[in-house]
Design a protein around this motif. Structure first.
Motif, mmCIF file in Angstrom:
data_model
loop_
_atom_site.group_PDB
_atom_site.id
_atom_site.type_symbol
_atom_site.label_atom_id
_atom_site.label_comp_id
_atom_site.label_asym_id
_atom_site.label_seq_id
_atom_site.Cartn_x
_atom_site.Cartn_y
_atom_site.Cartn_z
ATOM 1 N N ILE A 119 -10.386 -10.441 -28.505
ATOM 2 C CA ILE A 119 -9.122 -9.775 -28.174
ATOM 3 C C ILE A 119 -8.448 -10.462 -26.989
ATOM 4 O O ILE A 119 -7.228 -10.707 -26.983
ATOM 5 N N THR A 120 -9.246 -10.792 -25.964
ATOM 6 C CA THR A 120 -8.686 -11.462 -24.780
ATOM 7 C C THR A 120 -8.083 -12.814 -25.138
ATOM 8 O O THR A 120 -6.979 -13.164 -24.684
ATOM 9 N N ILE A 121 -8.794 -13.582 -25.952
ATOM 10 C CA ILE A 121 -8.302 -14.896 -26.371
ATOM 11 C C ILE A 121 -7.023 -14.743 -27.185
ATOM 12 O O ILE A 121 -6.064 -15.515 -27.020
ATOM 13 N N ALA A 122 -6.980 -13.746 -28.068
ATOM 14 C CA ALA A 122 -5.781 -13.525 -28.897
ATOM 15 C C ALA A 122 -4.570 -13.206 -28.033
ATOM 16 O O ALA A 122 -3.475 -13.738 -28.253
ATOM 17 N N VAL A 123 -4.755 -12.371 -27.020
ATOM 18 C CA VAL A 123 -3.639 -11.996 -26.152
ATOM 19 C C VAL A 123 -3.160 -13.185 -25.330
ATOM 20 O O VAL A 123 -1.955 -13.494 -25.268
ATOM 21 N N PHE A 172 -5.710 -16.264 -33.837
ATOM 22 C CA PHE A 172 -6.368 -16.570 -32.570
ATOM 23 C C PHE A 172 -7.668 -15.776 -32.415
ATOM 24 O O PHE A 172 -8.665 -16.291 -31.909
ATOM 25 N N PHE A 173 -7.656 -14.521 -32.844
ATOM 26 C CA PHE A 173 -8.863 -13.696 -32.745
ATOM 27 C C PHE A 173 -9.998 -14.264 -33.593
ATOM 28 O O PHE A 173 -11.122 -14.451 -33.113
ATOM 29 N N SER A 174 -9.705 -14.541 -34.859
ATOM 30 C CA SER A 174 -10.738 -15.081 -35.743
ATOM 31 C C SER A 174 -11.177 -16.468 -35.296
ATOM 32 O O SER A 174 -12.358 -16.824 -35.409
ATOM 33 N N GLY A 175 -10.244 -17.264 -34.748
ATOM 34 C CA GLY A 175 -10.620 -18.578 -34.237
ATOM 35 C C GLY A 175 -11.541 -18.478 -33.030
ATOM 36 O O GLY A 175 -12.501 -19.261 -32.892
ATOM 37 N N GLY A 176 -11.275 -17.513 -32.141
ATOM 38 C CA GLY A 176 -12.152 -17.325 -30.984
ATOM 39 C C GLY A 176 -13.550 -16.909 -31.396
ATOM 40 O O GLY A 176 -14.545 -17.416 -30.847
ATOM 41 N N VAL A 177 -13.651 -16.005 -32.367
ATOM 42 C CA VAL A 177 -14.967 -15.579 -32.845
ATOM 43 C C VAL A 177 -15.712 -16.744 -33.501
ATOM 44 O O VAL A 177 -16.922 -16.933 -33.281
ATOM 45 N N THR A 178 -14.989 -17.552 -34.272
ATOM 46 C CA THR A 178 -15.620 -18.691 -34.950
ATOM 47 C C THR A 178 -16.145 -19.720 -33.950
ATOM 48 O O THR A 178 -17.304 -20.156 -34.032
#
Length: 251
Positions: free
Chosen positions: A189-193, A226-232
């Motif tokens: 969430i933080t990365i997405a924001v 961005f959220f899915s990319g951060g998790v990946t």
């Protein structure tokens, strides 16, 4: 006189015994000090060696993550350009795979930071991530992430709200399937924001633009990417950190 001589003889003997005991104690103390110095020197050498090994491994992990980020940026950005989702000025398109020159280094740096940050947060929280920790799961996570990005450019919906909700569900499904950790969700969430705010700033200043923007100069589904990319990338970083040497402790 005999008593005096006996007394003198006993005093001299006791003095000799005491001096012998003192010399033995001094010798033992000196040997113990030497052993302590040797042990301390060995521990310091081992500590410095472990630190150098840890630093080397950290650099290698960063380079691998940077390379992965660059590769994903080239592939995914190419998909976006082919579907006419992202538009760059003509003077910056004559680069590798029709991508602006600054996109791969920025994405590679971001991937290195995020991939190194995930295992650090896990260690700090005392919650090591153990869900599906194998490379086969990581590769499937990468494939799903590429599929989500491709769906953002390929799928046609009646409006962007439906597309955004679909991609949000897919992104949450990716997290639930391959992560399921509180730290992974919070960092995602933080990365997405943060990434969304940076993208809006770049688009506002005319660095590049999106076709049919519907959320402050960008597409509303971009935070899901961005959220899915951060998790990946976080899962890749966690998997690389499994082979890292343990952090040494000096008491």
């Amino acid at each position: 006189m005999p008593r005096l001589e006996g007394h003198c003889w006993s005093c001299s003997c006791s003095t000799a015994v005491k001096s012998k005991n003192i010399s033995s104690a001094t010798w033992l103390a000196s040997k113990a000090g030497e052993m302590m110095n040797i042990i301390t020197s060995i521990m310091r050498n081992a500590y410095s060696t472990l630190l150098s090994i840890q630093a080397t491994h950290l650099i290698r992990r960063g380079l691998v993550l940077f390379t992965v980020g660059v590769f994903l940026a080239l592939v995914l950005n190419l998909l976006q350009i082919q579907r006419n989702v992202t538009l760059f000025p003509e003077e910056v398109i004559a680069t590798l795979l029709s991508s602006a020159w600054w996109v791969p280094p920025c994405c590679g740096t971001a991937a290195a930071v995020v991939g190194l940050l995930y295992p650090c947060i896990d260690s700090h929280l005392g919650e090591p991530h153990k869900f599906k920790r194998e490379w086969a799961s990581v590769m499937r996570c990468i494939a799903v992430f590429v599929g989500i990005n491709h769906a953002s450019a390929k799928l046609d919906f009646a409006n962007n709200v439906q597309l955004s909700l679909t991609l949000a569900a897919l992104s949450l499904g990716l997290w639930w399937t391959f992560d399921r950790s509180r730290s992974g969700f919070g960092l995602g969430i933080t990365i997405a924001v943060l990434a969304t705010l940076i993208t809006q700033f770049l688009v506002y200043n005319g660095v590049y633009q999106y076709t049919s923007p519907d959320f402050l100069y960008i597409r509303s589904w971009l935070p899901c990417i961005f959220f899915s990319g951060g998790v990946t990338v976080g899962n890749i970083g966690r998997q690389l950190a499994m082979a890292a040497p343990e952090k040494p402790h000096m008491d």
